[in-house]
Motif scaffolding. Sequence first.
Motif, PDB file in Angstrom:
ATOM      1  N   ASP A  75       0.801  -1.300   0.058  1.00  0.00           N
ATOM      2  CA  ASP A  75      -0.020   0.124   0.022  1.00  0.00           C
ATOM      3  C   ASP A  75       0.855   1.264  -0.026  1.00  0.00           C
ATOM      4  N   GLN A  76       1.809   1.211   0.668  1.00  0.00           N
ATOM      5  CA  GLN A  76       2.907   2.410   0.955  1.00  0.00           C
ATOM      6  C   GLN A  76       3.344   2.663  -0.487  1.00  0.00           C
ATOM      7  N   GLU A  79       0.740   4.527  -2.875  1.00  0.00           N
ATOM      8  CA  GLU A  79       0.499   5.658  -2.639  1.00  0.00           C
ATOM      9  C   GLU A  79       1.810   6.497  -3.095  1.00  0.00           C
TER      10      GLU A  79
END
Length: 106
Positions: A75-76, A79
């Motif tokens: 997810d990081q 993003e």
Amino acid sequence: MYKATSSPRVFIRLLDGAFVPRGADTGDSQELEKWLAKNTPEPADPVVAPEPQMDVAAEVKALKAALINKGTLSDQEIEAEKEALAGERVLSGIASPIVVREDKVE
């Protein structure tokens, strides 16, 4: 002279741009029929298909889910990629994606 349209029943009279239907009980239609008996009209303009509508948010969400499910990106990382691509749009519905930078559009 006449030009064909996308409808085989309607022609454009090039002299004045009037749309003349075939088979109507008018002088214009009768003149068209006489002309067509001896001549060939200019071809109709090509019909251009509308550009596909894009839903960038849905595409990003689907890509994100696919990459996370494959364990390719966290997810990081996703993003961070989204922030790096801020101001860009991916146009889909064509053979290969095209990235358009909005800050470069004039």
